[in-house]
Design an enzyme around this catalytic site. Structure first.
Site, PDB file in Angstrom:
ATOM      1  N   CYS A 117      28.235  47.239  88.251  1.00  0.00           N
ATOM      2  CA  CYS A 117      27.974  45.782  88.158  1.00  0.00           C
ATOM      3  C   CYS A 117      28.886  45.143  87.121  1.00  0.00           C
ATOM      4  CB  CYS A 117      26.511  45.490  87.839  1.00  0.00           C
ATOM      5  SG  CYS A 117      25.376  46.217  89.012  1.00  0.00           S
ATOM      6  N   HIS A 143      28.297  42.812  82.126  1.00  0.00           N
ATOM      7  CA  HIS A 143      27.564  43.148  83.347  1.00  0.00           C
ATOM      8  C   HIS A 143      27.425  41.855  84.159  1.00  0.00           C
ATOM      9  CE1 HIS A 143      23.954  44.161  85.741  1.00  0.00           C
ATOM     10  NE2 HIS A 143      24.206  45.430  85.488  1.00  0.00           N
ATOM     11  N   LYS A 147      14.864  50.540  80.471  1.00  0.00           N
ATOM     12  CA  LYS A 147      15.938  51.379  79.918  1.00  0.00           C
ATOM     13  C   LYS A 147      15.532  51.967  78.571  1.00  0.00           C
ATOM     14  CE  LYS A 147      19.612  48.503  81.952  1.00  0.00           C
ATOM     15  NZ  LYS A 147      20.082  49.175  83.159  1.00  0.00           N
ATOM     16  N   GLN A 201      21.485  47.399  77.080  1.00  0.00           N
ATOM     17  CA  GLN A 201      21.867  48.745  76.629  1.00  0.00           C
ATOM     18  C   GLN A 201      21.669  48.928  75.128  1.00  0.00           C
ATOM     19  OE1 GLN A 201      22.558  51.115  78.713  1.00  0.00           O
ATOM     20  NE2 GLN A 201      22.963  49.936  80.555  1.00  0.00           N
ATOM     21  N   ASP A 222      23.224  40.266  75.220  1.00  0.00           N
ATOM     22  CA  ASP A 222      22.655  41.029  76.329  1.00  0.00           C
ATOM     23  C   ASP A 222      22.242  42.374  75.737  1.00  0.00           C
ATOM     24  OD1 ASP A 222      22.324  42.930  78.300  1.00  0.00           O
ATOM     25  OD2 ASP A 222      23.986  42.224  79.534  1.00  0.00           O
TER      26      ASP A 222
HETATM   27  N1  7TS Z   1      23.301  44.115  81.088  1.00  0.00           N
HETATM   28  C1  7TS Z   1      23.740  45.359  80.922  1.00  0.00           C
HETATM   29  C2  7TS Z   1      24.725  45.649  79.823  1.00  0.00           C
HETATM   30  C3  7TS Z   1      23.269  46.367  81.758  1.00  0.00           C
HETATM   31  O1  7TS Z   1      23.694  47.606  81.575  1.00  0.00           O
HETATM   32  C4  7TS Z   1      22.330  46.059  82.786  1.00  0.00           C
HETATM   33  C5  7TS Z   1      21.841  47.081  83.752  1.00  0.00           C
HETATM   34  C6  7TS Z   1      21.888  44.743  82.883  1.00  0.00           C
HETATM   35  C7  7TS Z   1      22.395  43.804  82.030  1.00  0.00           C
HETATM   36  C8  7TS Z   1      20.852  44.334  83.872  1.00  0.00           C
HETATM   37  O2  7TS Z   1      19.622  44.850  83.484  1.00  0.00           O
HETATM   38  P1  7TS Z   1      18.343  44.773  84.402  1.00  0.00           P
HETATM   39  O3  7TS Z   1      17.333  45.566  83.681  1.00  0.00           O
HETATM   40  O4  7TS Z   1      17.981  43.353  84.551  1.00  0.00           O
HETATM   41  O5  7TS Z   1      18.754  45.368  85.719  1.00  0.00           O
HETATM   42  N2  7TS Z   1      22.741  48.146  83.927  1.00  0.00           N
HETATM   43  C9  7TS Z   1      22.693  49.065  84.897  1.00  0.00           C
HETATM   44  C10 7TS Z   1      23.621  50.101  84.941  1.00  0.00           C
HETATM   45  O6  7TS Z   1      24.539  50.251  84.154  1.00  0.00           O
HETATM   46  N3  7TS Z   1      23.343  50.892  86.006  1.00  0.00           N
HETATM   47  O7  7TS Z   1      22.267  50.374  86.622  1.00  0.00           O
HETATM   48  C11 7TS Z   1      21.862  49.255  85.950  1.00  0.00           C
END
Ligand code: 7TS
Length: 416
Positions: free
Chosen positions: A374, A132, A235, A212, A209
């Protein structure tokens, strides 16, 4: 494949779970909401919404400052949330949990506070090509600032990480290996113990990371040898802007602060300051108190279900969804084996562009994500500008997979 799975996964009582999520009772137009975008953000149960409301109605005060009753209650709830999150990810020391807005902020914290301090010209940062952007851009910044080089573990044809050249990618110059715990596009679950071992064998640190991974499977940072784990509470049934960073204590102690301001200090003079210990030196200003208290309720909820049951439910639903999508003529990206993947399923349906598909599906009440997720470098590897993605969580059912597939048929009627 049968239209509806012969039986719902025995492990979770999904009908009962759904009662806890008020939003799942709503309609979109005249259709029931079919929410298949939990990889973007999960829905929230009453228990979490209630914990936030109760915090504001009964305990709201700033933390670590007041000596009056409700300030002490707020502090106890906030620190209780830290203990809960530490336990949830297998950390024996709650001080190893730094609260912040989640994965993006956590990765930036490590890339800045650890990266600027320990990376030198010619050092290597190893990522995968499936990251990501939030586990790529901060390292590009760190590399530019320090002269370090970013290298990549490739993605194999089947959507797993190609580890065949790992021993030449991770070298004596590698200072950090930072990989996704679960791809938000392919669902891939990289072998974290293998990668941890590869990093540690050359004296590098290992960052996962967890955006997920943590919501969907049991994680044990100490048993797996994870030095940094980023966590997005939103999430995993928690509020937006909850979550934070797990860091090995000695690493957190060696790092300089990231943000400066109130509460992260010990003593301040006009021209210099000394700083709090961990985790306080990384928590500047008024924190996301109600959000972390809400996250604690989300962890209680997930632990009540049992993370093994959560994972089992997703394996069954993912296998069913992949089977039905392929049968319907969709191209599904990522590994097919549910043992090595999670419940984020990216696909391309016939000639229909993912954005058009998502728009048609919305008219049927089905919420999926379309786009590059992303992960633009990964889209280039897949050879597509975007994908459609359905992603599953504890409240999703086989009937909802069927609703998705039925809605694909409508899109084909319109665009086909
Ligand atoms: N890493 C992964 C693997 C992710 O899926 C996401 C967010 C992030 C980092 C960033 O996380 P955040 O909570 O800081 O935003 N992924 C997604 C997605 O797949 N669709 O919207 C956000």
């Amino acid at each position: 494949m049968a239209k509806v799975m012969d039986q719902q996964p025995a492990s979770l009582d999904v009908a009962r779970i759904r009662q806890d999520f008020p939003i799942l009772a709503r309609t979109v137009g005249d259709k029931p909401l079919v929410y298949l975008d939990s990889a973007a953000t999960s829905q929230k149960p009453r228990q979490v919404i209630g914990a936030i409301t109760e915090f504001y109605e009964r305990h709201n005060a700033n933390v670590h400052r007041g000596v009056y009753t409700i300030a002490e209650e707020a502090t106890a709830l906030y620190e209780g949330a830290r203990e809960k999150l530490a336990r949830f990810v297998g950390a024996s020391d709650p001080a190893c949990i730094v609260f912040n807005r989640g994965t993006t902020e956590s990765t930036n914290l490590v890339a800045h506070a650890w990266g600027r301090k320990f990376l030198r010209e010619g050092d290597q940062i190893v990522l995968s090509m499936a990251e990501h952007h939030s586990n790529l851009i901060p390292w590009q910044f760190a590399a530019r600032a320090t002269g370090a080089e970013v290298r990549f573990i490739p993605v194999a044809e089947d959507g797993t990480l190609d580890l065949s050249e790992l021993s030449s990618i991770v070298t004596e110059r590698t200072r950090i290996v930072a990989v996704t715990g679960m791809s938000n596009v392919l669902g891939t679950l990289p072998p974290l113990a293998v990668l941890s071992e590869a990093a540690h064998s050359v004296g590098a640190v290992f960052l996962v990371d967890g955006a997920q991974l943590v919501p969907h499977a049991r994680v044990d940072v100490e048993a797996t040898g994870i030095d940094f784990l980023t966590i997005s509470g939103h999430k995993m049934l928690g509020p937006t802007a909850s979550g934070g960073l797990y860091g090995r204590r000695d690493l957190l102690e060696q790092m300089d602060p990231f943000l400066g301001g109130g509460e992260m200090i010990r003593e301040v003079w006009l021209d210099h300051a000394t700083f709090n210990g961990v985790p306080g030196k990384f928590e500047a200003g008024t924190m996301n108190i109600a959000e972390e208290v809400g996250l604690a309720a989300a962890i209680d909820y997930l632990e009540g279900l049992g993370m093994d049951a959560v994972r089992e439910h997703e394996k069954q639903l993912t296998a069913y969804a992949i089977g039905r999508l392929v049968e319907a003529g969709a191209t599904v990206y990522g590994p097919r084996d549910p043992e090595v993947r999670g419940g984020a399923v990216s696909f391309w349906y016939k000639e229909v562009h993912p954005h058009d598909l998502a728009t048609i599906l919305d008219q049927e009440g089905v919420a999926i994500r379309a786009g590059h997720h992303c992960a633009q470098p990964l889209m280039r590897i897949l050879g597509v500008p975007a994908t459609a993605r359905a992603s599953f969580y504890v409240y999703n059912t086989a009937e909802e997979v069927d609703a998705l597939v039925d809605a694909l048929g409508k899109a084909e009627d319109i665009f086909g």
